[in-house]
Design a protein around this motif. Structure first.
Motif, short mmCIF file in Angstrom:
data_model
loop_
_atom_site.label_atom_id
_atom_site.label_comp_id
_atom_site.label_asym_id
_atom_site.label_seq_id
_atom_site.Cartn_x
_atom_site.Cartn_y
_atom_site.Cartn_z
N LYS A 49 0.85 -1.24 0.11
CA LYS A 49 -0.03 0.04 0.08
C LYS A 49 0.90 1.35 -0.16
O LYS A 49 2.12 1.33 0.40
CB LYS A 49 -0.94 0.02 1.17
CG LYS A 49 -1.89 -1.11 1.21
CD LYS A 49 -2.90 -0.94 2.50
CE LYS A 49 -2.29 -1.30 3.85
NZ LYS A 49 -1.74 -2.49 4.18
N GLY A 50 0.39 2.38 -0.48
CA GLY A 50 0.86 3.49 -0.41
C GLY A 50 0.03 4.83 -0.66
O GLY A 50 -0.96 4.56 -0.85
N THR A 51 0.51 5.88 -0.01
CA THR A 51 -0.36 7.19 -0.10
C THR A 51 0.23 8.10 -1.26
O THR A 51 1.46 8.14 -1.34
CB THR A 51 -0.05 7.74 1.38
OG1 THR A 51 -0.34 7.08 2.25
CG2 THR A 51 -0.81 9.02 1.28
N VAL A 52 -0.56 8.58 -2.19
CA VAL A 52 -0.28 9.34 -2.99
C VAL A 52 0.24 10.84 -2.57
O VAL A 52 -0.59 11.55 -1.89
CB VAL A 52 -1.51 9.64 -4.08
CG1 VAL A 52 -1.19 10.51 -5.14
CG2 VAL A 52 -2.34 8.38 -4.57
N SER A 53 1.54 11.04 -2.82
CA SER A 53 2.07 12.22 -2.27
C SER A 53 1.84 13.52 -3.61
O SER A 53 1.72 14.53 -2.92
CB SER A 53 3.52 12.14 -1.89
OG SER A 53 3.73 11.05 -1.46
N TRP A 54 1.57 13.06 -4.56
CA TRP A 54 1.65 14.26 -5.56
C TRP A 54 0.96 13.68 -7.03
O TRP A 54 1.09 12.44 -7.31
CB TRP A 54 3.00 14.83 -5.89
CG TRP A 54 4.03 14.08 -6.15
CD1 TRP A 54 5.04 13.68 -5.46
CD2 TRP A 54 4.41 13.62 -7.50
NE1 TRP A 54 5.90 13.07 -6.12
CE2 TRP A 54 5.51 12.90 -7.44
CE3 TRP A 54 3.90 13.64 -8.83
CZ2 TRP A 54 6.23 12.41 -8.42
CZ3 TRP A 54 4.60 13.11 -10.15
CH2 TRP A 54 5.73 12.21 -9.72
N CYS A 55 0.28 14.23 -7.69
CA CYS A 55 -0.34 13.78 -9.02
C CYS A 55 -0.10 15.04 -10.11
O CYS A 55 -0.56 16.09 -9.82
CB CYS A 55 -1.69 13.73 -8.77
SG CYS A 55 -2.51 12.89 -10.15
N GLU A 56 0.53 14.80 -11.11
CA GLU A 56 0.96 15.64 -12.09
C GLU A 56 0.18 15.44 -13.43
O GLU A 56 0.31 14.29 -13.99
CB GLU A 56 2.27 16.08 -12.26
CG GLU A 56 2.80 16.69 -11.00
CD GLU A 56 4.65 16.73 -11.28
OE1 GLU A 56 4.93 16.21 -12.25
OE2 GLU A 56 4.99 17.37 -10.64
N GLU A 57 -0.53 16.19 -14.25
CA GLU A 57 -0.78 15.96 -15.63
C GLU A 57 0.27 15.98 -16.52
O GLU A 57 1.26 16.82 -16.41
CB GLU A 57 -1.89 17.13 -15.72
CG GLU A 57 -2.68 16.83 -17.08
CD GLU A 57 -4.06 17.61 -17.35
OE1 GLU A 57 -4.49 17.27 -18.22
OE2 GLU A 57 -4.08 18.64 -16.64
N THR A 58 0.13 14.95 -17.42
CA THR A 58 0.93 14.63 -18.45
C THR A 58 0.45 14.59 -19.66
O THR A 58 -0.89 14.55 -19.77
CB THR A 58 1.78 13.45 -18.33
OG1 THR A 58 1.11 12.29 -18.54
CG2 THR A 58 2.72 13.45 -16.82
N GLU A 59 1.22 14.37 -20.85
CA GLU A 59 0.37 14.36 -22.24
C GLU A 59 -0.62 13.29 -22.28
O GLU A 59 -1.66 13.27 -22.68
CB GLU A 59 1.33 14.35 -23.31
CG GLU A 59 2.08 15.56 -23.71
CD GLU A 59 3.17 15.32 -24.83
OE1 GLU A 59 3.06 14.51 -25.71
OE2 GLU A 59 4.11 16.04 -24.91
N GLY A 60 -0.18 11.88 -21.73
CA GLY A 60 -0.90 10.86 -21.91
C GLY A 60 -1.84 10.60 -20.80
O GLY A 60 -2.48 9.39 -20.53
#
Length: 173
Positions: A124-135
Motif C-alpha cells: 500500500k502507498g499514499t499518493v504524495s503528488w499527481c501531475e498532468e502529463t500528455e498521456g
C-alpha cells in the motif's frame, strides 16, 4: 538542487498494476511477497545431530520453499499487469496513470521486481503528488506499513539495477 530522499532510486521498466483502496478491510491487509529472493540463502538448522542428514534436510527444505514461492509468482504473473516505466526506491514509487488521483489517497500496488528470481510485491502507498502529463497523469506514492524485510527486498532490487546500469555504461565506453 539537493536530493533529500532517504533511499536511492532507479528508473526501470517493470510489470505493475494498481487500484484505489476504498474498502477499509483492504487497509488491514499486510504487504505480501511472492518469490522472495532471500529464500536462496536458507537459515541454518539446529537439528538433527547427524550433520550430513541436517545438511540434506536444509537443502531439500530450501528447494521446496523456492518451488512453492515460484508457483506463487507464476500465479501472480498470470494477472493483468502492464509494463510501465517507474522510478522506484525503498521509500516509494512514481509512475504514469490514466486516471487522476488525489493527494493522500491510498492505493494498492502490485509489481514484479524482475531478477534471478522474479519477486511479486503487493503493498500500500499514499499518493504524495499527481501531475498532468500528455498521456494522463504521473503520480508519486509513498509506501506505508512496509515491513523492513520488504523494504530491504526493494532496496536490494534498486541496488542491483543501478549496478547493471553502471556496468553497461562502462562496457559501452
Amino acid at each position: 538542487m539537493e536530493d533529500k530522499r532517504e533511499y536511492a532510486r532507479v528508473d526501470v521498466f517493470i510489470p505493475i498494476k494498481y487500484k484505489k483502496i476504498t474498502d477499509p478491510e483492504e487497509l488491514k491487509k499486510p504487504p505480501r511477497v511472492f518469490g522472495d529472493p532471500s529464500l536462496l540463502f536458507p537459515k541454518p538448522l539446529e537439528y538433527p545431530k547427524d550433520q550430513v542428514i541436517a545438511d540434506w534436510l536444509k537443502y531439500i527444505n530450501s528447494k521446496l520453499d523456492l518451488i512453492i514461492n515460484l508457483l506463487g509468482v507464476k500465479k501472480e504473473l498470470e494477472a493483468d499487469y502492464r509494463y510501465s516505466w517507474v522510478n522506484i526506491g525503498a521509500g516509494g514509487i512514481s509512475f504514469e496513470t490514466k486516471e487522476k488521483f488525489k493527494e493522500d489517497e491510498i492505493i494498492e500496488i502490485e509489481m514484479v521486481l524482475e531478477g534471478v528470481i522474479p519477486t511479486v510485491i503487493i503493498l500500500k502507498g499514499t499518493v504524495s503528488w499527481c501531475e498532468e502529463t500528455e498521456g494522463g497523469y504521473r503520480i508519486g506514492v509513498k509506501f506505508i506499513d512496509l515491513p523492513e524485510r520488504v523494504r530491504e527486498i526493494i532496496a536490494r532490487f534498486v541496488f542491483e539495477k543501478q549496478r547493471e546500469i553502471l556496468s553497461k555504461k562502462r562496457s559501452d565506453k
